[in-house]
Every structure is written in structure tokens, then in C-alpha cells.
Design a protein around this motif. Structure first.
Motif, PDB file in Angstrom:
ATOM      1  N   ILE A  86      11.554   0.244  -7.831  1.00 50.99           N
ATOM      2  CA  ILE A  86      11.918   1.652  -7.652  1.00 50.99           C
ATOM      3  C   ILE A  86      12.799   2.145  -8.799  1.00 50.99           C
ATOM      4  O   ILE A  86      12.558   3.213  -9.367  1.00 50.99           O
ATOM      5  N   ALA A  87      13.822   1.378  -9.170  1.00 51.22           N
ATOM      6  CA  ALA A  87      14.733   1.804 -10.236  1.00 51.22           C
ATOM      7  C   ALA A  87      13.996   1.945 -11.569  1.00 51.22           C
ATOM      8  O   ALA A  87      14.243   2.896 -12.319  1.00 51.22           O
TER       9      ALA A  87
ATOM     10  N   ASP B 110      19.311  15.080  -0.161  1.00 55.42           N
ATOM     11  CA  ASP B 110      18.984  13.644  -0.245  1.00 55.42           C
ATOM     12  C   ASP B 110      19.722  12.992  -1.410  1.00 55.42           C
ATOM     13  O   ASP B 110      20.201  11.860  -1.293  1.00 55.42           O
ATOM     14  N   PHE B 111      19.812  13.686  -2.533  1.00 52.02           N
ATOM     15  CA  PHE B 111      20.545  13.165  -3.690  1.00 52.02           C
ATOM     16  C   PHE B 111      22.017  12.987  -3.329  1.00 52.02           C
ATOM     17  O   PHE B 111      22.622  11.951  -3.622  1.00 52.02           O
ATOM     18  N   GLN B 112      22.596  13.970  -2.693  1.00 52.69           N
ATOM     19  CA  GLN B 112      24.007  13.906  -2.322  1.00 52.69           C
ATOM     20  C   GLN B 112      24.284  12.724  -1.382  1.00 52.69           C
ATOM     21  O   GLN B 112      25.301  12.038  -1.531  1.00 52.69           O
ATOM     22  N   HIS B 113      23.380  12.462  -0.451  1.00 53.61           N
ATOM     23  CA  HIS B 113      23.548  11.320   0.462  1.00 53.61           C
ATOM     24  C   HIS B 113      23.446   9.991  -0.288  1.00 53.61           C
ATOM     25  O   HIS B 113      24.248   9.078  -0.049  1.00 53.61           O
ATOM     26  N   LEU B 114      22.475   9.881  -1.187  1.00 53.92           N
ATOM     27  CA  LEU B 114      22.326   8.653  -1.960  1.00 53.92           C
ATOM     28  C   LEU B 114      23.549   8.425  -2.852  1.00 53.92           C
ATOM     29  O   LEU B 114      24.045   7.301  -2.971  1.00 53.92           O
ATOM     30  N   VAL B 115      24.059   9.488  -3.467  1.00 55.29           N
ATOM     31  CA  VAL B 115      25.231   9.369  -4.333  1.00 55.29           C
ATOM     32  C   VAL B 115      26.460   8.961  -3.517  1.00 55.29           C
ATOM     33  O   VAL B 115      27.291   8.174  -3.985  1.00 55.29           O
TER      34      VAL B 115
ATOM     35  N   ASN C  12       0.798  -1.214   0.000  1.00 50.47           N
ATOM     36  CA  ASN C  12       0.000   0.000   0.000  1.00 50.47           C
ATOM     37  C   ASN C  12       0.839   1.277   0.000  1.00 50.47           C
ATOM     38  O   ASN C  12       0.299   2.364  -0.030  1.00 50.47           O
ATOM     39  N   LYS C  13       2.136   1.129   0.053  1.00 51.85           N
ATOM     40  CA  LYS C  13       3.002   2.310   0.049  1.00 51.85           C
ATOM     41  C   LYS C  13       3.258   2.742  -1.386  1.00 51.85           C
ATOM     42  O   LYS C  13       3.382   1.926  -2.284  1.00 51.85           O
ATOM     43  N   MET C  14       3.359   4.031  -1.580  1.00 55.70           N
ATOM     44  CA  MET C  14       3.516   4.585  -2.915  1.00 55.70           C
ATOM     45  C   MET C  14       4.898   5.191  -3.091  1.00 55.70           C
ATOM     46  O   MET C  14       5.429   5.816  -2.180  1.00 55.70           O
ATOM     47  N   ILE C  15       5.444   5.005  -4.281  1.00 47.37           N
ATOM     48  CA  ILE C  15       6.683   5.663  -4.645  1.00 47.37           C
ATOM     49  C   ILE C  15       6.323   7.058  -5.132  1.00 47.37           C
ATOM     50  O   ILE C  15       5.527   7.218  -6.055  1.00 47.37           O
ATOM     51  N   GLU C  16       6.886   8.038  -4.489  1.00 53.93           N
ATOM     52  CA  GLU C  16       6.705   9.427  -4.918  1.00 53.93           C
ATOM     53  C   GLU C  16       7.973   9.859  -5.640  1.00 53.93           C
ATOM     54  O   GLU C  16       9.074   9.475  -5.256  1.00 53.93           O
ATOM     55  N   ILE C  17       7.811  10.677  -6.662  1.00 49.28           N
ATOM     56  CA  ILE C  17       8.942  11.151  -7.454  1.00 49.28           C
ATOM     57  C   ILE C  17       9.073  12.657  -7.293  1.00 49.28           C
ATOM     58  O   ILE C  17       8.093  13.393  -7.409  1.00 49.28           O
ATOM     59  N   LYS C  18      10.294  13.081  -7.040  1.00 47.61           N
ATOM     60  CA  LYS C  18      10.579  14.510  -6.910  1.00 47.61           C
ATOM     61  C   LYS C  18      11.633  14.877  -7.948  1.00 47.61           C
ATOM     62  O   LYS C  18      12.697  14.258  -8.016  1.00 47.61           O
TER      63      LYS C  18
ATOM     64  N   HIS D 107      19.334  17.951 -13.612  1.00 47.41           N
ATOM     65  CA  HIS D 107      18.109  17.148 -13.718  1.00 47.41           C
ATOM     66  C   HIS D 107      18.253  15.882 -12.895  1.00 47.41           C
ATOM     67  O   HIS D 107      18.886  14.919 -13.325  1.00 47.41           O
ATOM     68  N   VAL D 108      17.648  15.895 -11.726  1.00 46.48           N
ATOM     69  CA  VAL D 108      17.758  14.798 -10.762  1.00 46.48           C
ATOM     70  C   VAL D 108      16.360  14.356 -10.350  1.00 46.48           C
ATOM     71  O   VAL D 108      15.469  15.186 -10.162  1.00 46.48           O
ATOM     72  N   ILE D 109      16.208  13.065 -10.194  1.00 48.62           N
ATOM     73  CA  ILE D 109      14.972  12.507  -9.647  1.00 48.62           C
ATOM     74  C   ILE D 109      15.317  11.769  -8.365  1.00 48.62           C
ATOM     75  O   ILE D 109      16.278  10.986  -8.316  1.00 48.62           O
ATOM     76  N   ILE D 110      14.521  12.039  -7.350  1.00 45.94           N
ATOM     77  CA  ILE D 110      14.632  11.306  -6.093  1.00 45.94           C
ATOM     78  C   ILE D 110      13.305  10.594  -5.878  1.00 45.94           C
ATOM     79  O   ILE D 110      12.239  11.205  -5.958  1.00 45.94           O
ATOM     80  N   ALA D 111      13.389   9.294  -5.624  1.00 43.37           N
ATOM     81  CA  ALA D 111      12.203   8.506  -5.292  1.00 43.37           C
ATOM     82  C   ALA D 111      12.109   8.426  -3.770  1.00 43.37           C
ATOM     83  O   ALA D 111      13.119   8.214  -3.088  1.00 43.37           O
ATOM     84  N   THR D 112      10.902   8.612  -3.260  1.00 46.72           N
ATOM     85  CA  THR D 112      10.674   8.497  -1.816  1.00 46.72           C
ATOM     86  C   THR D 112       9.488   7.587  -1.549  1.00 46.72           C
ATOM     87  O   THR D 112       8.590   7.452  -2.379  1.00 46.72           O
ATOM     88  N   ILE D 113       9.517   6.987  -0.385  1.00 50.17           N
ATOM     89  CA  ILE D 113       8.369   6.248   0.148  1.00 50.17           C
ATOM     90  C   ILE D 113       8.188   6.771   1.560  1.00 50.17           C
ATOM     91  O   ILE D 113       9.133   6.754   2.354  1.00 50.17           O
ATOM     92  N   ASP D 114       7.005   7.256   1.862  1.00 52.99           N
ATOM     93  CA  ASP D 114       6.731   7.863   3.173  1.00 52.99           C
ATOM     94  C   ASP D 114       7.774   8.940   3.505  1.00 52.99           C
ATOM     95  O   ASP D 114       8.305   9.000   4.616  1.00 52.99           O
ATOM     96  N   ASP D 115       8.091   9.760   2.519  1.00 51.41           N
ATOM     97  CA  ASP D 115       9.045  10.874   2.645  1.00 51.41           C
ATOM     98  C   ASP D 115      10.481  10.437   2.912  1.00 51.41           C
ATOM     99  O   ASP D 115      11.341  11.259   3.203  1.00 51.41           O
ATOM    100  N   LYS D 116      10.780   9.139   2.809  1.00 55.27           N
ATOM    101  CA  LYS D 116      12.143   8.641   2.985  1.00 55.27           C
ATOM    102  C   LYS D 116      12.752   8.405   1.598  1.00 55.27           C
ATOM    103  O   LYS D 116      12.166   7.704   0.775  1.00 55.27           O
ATOM    104  N   PRO D 117      13.933   8.984   1.318  1.00 55.69           N
ATOM    105  CA  PRO D 117      14.563   8.757   0.015  1.00 55.69           C
ATOM    106  C   PRO D 117      14.959   7.289  -0.159  1.00 55.69           C
ATOM    107  O   PRO D 117      15.624   6.726   0.707  1.00 55.69           O
ATOM    108  N   VAL D 118      14.512   6.686  -1.266  1.00 54.70           N
ATOM    109  CA  VAL D 118      14.765   5.268  -1.514  1.00 54.70           C
ATOM    110  C   VAL D 118      15.453   5.018  -2.852  1.00 54.70           C
ATOM    111  O   VAL D 118      15.620   3.874  -3.249  1.00 54.70           O
TER     112      VAL D 118
END
Length: 160
Positions: free
Chosen positions: A98-99, A24-29, A10-16, A58-69
Motif C-alpha cells: 500500500i505505501a 479520512d485523511f484527518q483520521h489516518l493522520v 483479489n482486492k484492489m487498492i483504489e487511490i483518491k 495534495h493528499v492521496i488516500i488509499a482504500t480497499i473496499d472503500d475502507k481507508p488503508v
């Protein structure tokens, strides 16, 4: 888009959509770079020089419940082509679609900006990435640009 894992169905992937200045992008990278360093070993330094993020707009961050995934980025390669860069989903979040979601959104964004093709490079040890790109209808092409002649590289393209 709902994620594929039934436990979290029931959780949704949100795209930013954002830029490389996003924390968040810098941490994931940073996490991605750590994984690449382990996998690539001595060849990592060569690849790292082409993966600087300071100029990526041009960066996309995927989140679930506001957590970057997960994340992905792209930059113009030429007037017709965007180069996909910095695709990453942490190990514990893999296998949930997610990918694929990130990649489709990067392609959509590229089309909105009137680009007709996406290209990318990945290492020959990045089996999960290779499967993702093949599953997403990317075709192997001769290595381009700085990857020309690099045996550890596999380059792909997709016409949008």
C-alpha cells in the motif's frame, strides 16, 4: 493495483486524490501522530510543529473496499521540488504494498504538476519508512531546512 497479501489477493487498492480537509485523511493522520508520539518520545514535539496538515492541498488516500488503508501528502518546497509528508499505513495493513502504491502516485502527481524532484524527512527510528524510501530509489541527502543539524532526522530525495 492488487495488493500483495495472498489472502486478500483479489482486492484492489483504489487511490483518491484530495486535500487535507478530507475526514479520512484527518483520521489516518491522527493515528499516525499517535504512533509517532510513542516512537519519538520527547523529540516528538519538535517534529510535530512541521507536520501540520491545514495547508496541505495534495493528499492521496488509499482504500480497499472503500475502507481507508493509508495516506500520503505533499506540498511545494520550491518551484522544482515537492516535499512528501504524512505517509502512513496502519500496522494491520502493512506489508501489502500500500505505501509503495501511495508513494508512486504522489510522484506521478508531482510530475503531472511539472515538479522534477521529491524530498522528504523521516525519523531515524522509522525503520519501515526508511526501507520504503530506499526500496523506492530515494537517496539519503544532507538534512534540509528545519531538519538541518537534527540527528534524529534522515532526509531523502528522488529525481522524477
Amino acid at each position: 493495483m492488487p495488493i500483495a497479501n495472498s489472502r486478500e489477493k483479489n482486492k484492489m487498492i483504489e487511490i483518491k486524490r484530495t486535500s487535507s480537509s478530507e475526514t479520512d485523511f484527518q483520521h489516518l493522520v491522527s493515528e499516525l501522530d499517535g504512533e509517532l508520539s510513542k516512537r519519538n518520545g520527547e523529540t516528538n514535539e519538535f517534529f510535530a510543529q512541521y507536520n501540520k496538515i491545514d495547508q496541505i492541498k495534495h493528499v492521496i488516500i488509499a482504500t480497499i473496499d472503500d475502507k481507508p488503508v493509508g495516506c500520503g501528502a505533499m506540498k511545494a518546497y520550491d518551484s522544482d521540488t515537492m516535499e512528501i509528508k504524512r505517509m502512513f499505513v496502519p500496522i494491520e495493513m502493512r506489508g501489502k504494498g500500500i505505501a509503495v502504491h501511495i508513494l508512486k502516485n504522489l510522484e506521478k502527481w508531482a510530475k503531472e504538476m511539472n515538479y522534477s524532484k521529491c524530498i522528504l524527512e523521516t525519523g531515524n527510528k522509522m525503520l519501515e519508512a526508511i526501507r520504503l524510501y530506499e526500496k523506492s530509489n530515494y537517496k539519503v541527502v544532507p538534512n534540509y531546512g528545519q531538519y538541518n543539524g537534527i540527528e534524529d532526522s534522515i532526509c531523502f530525495e528522488k529525481h522524477l
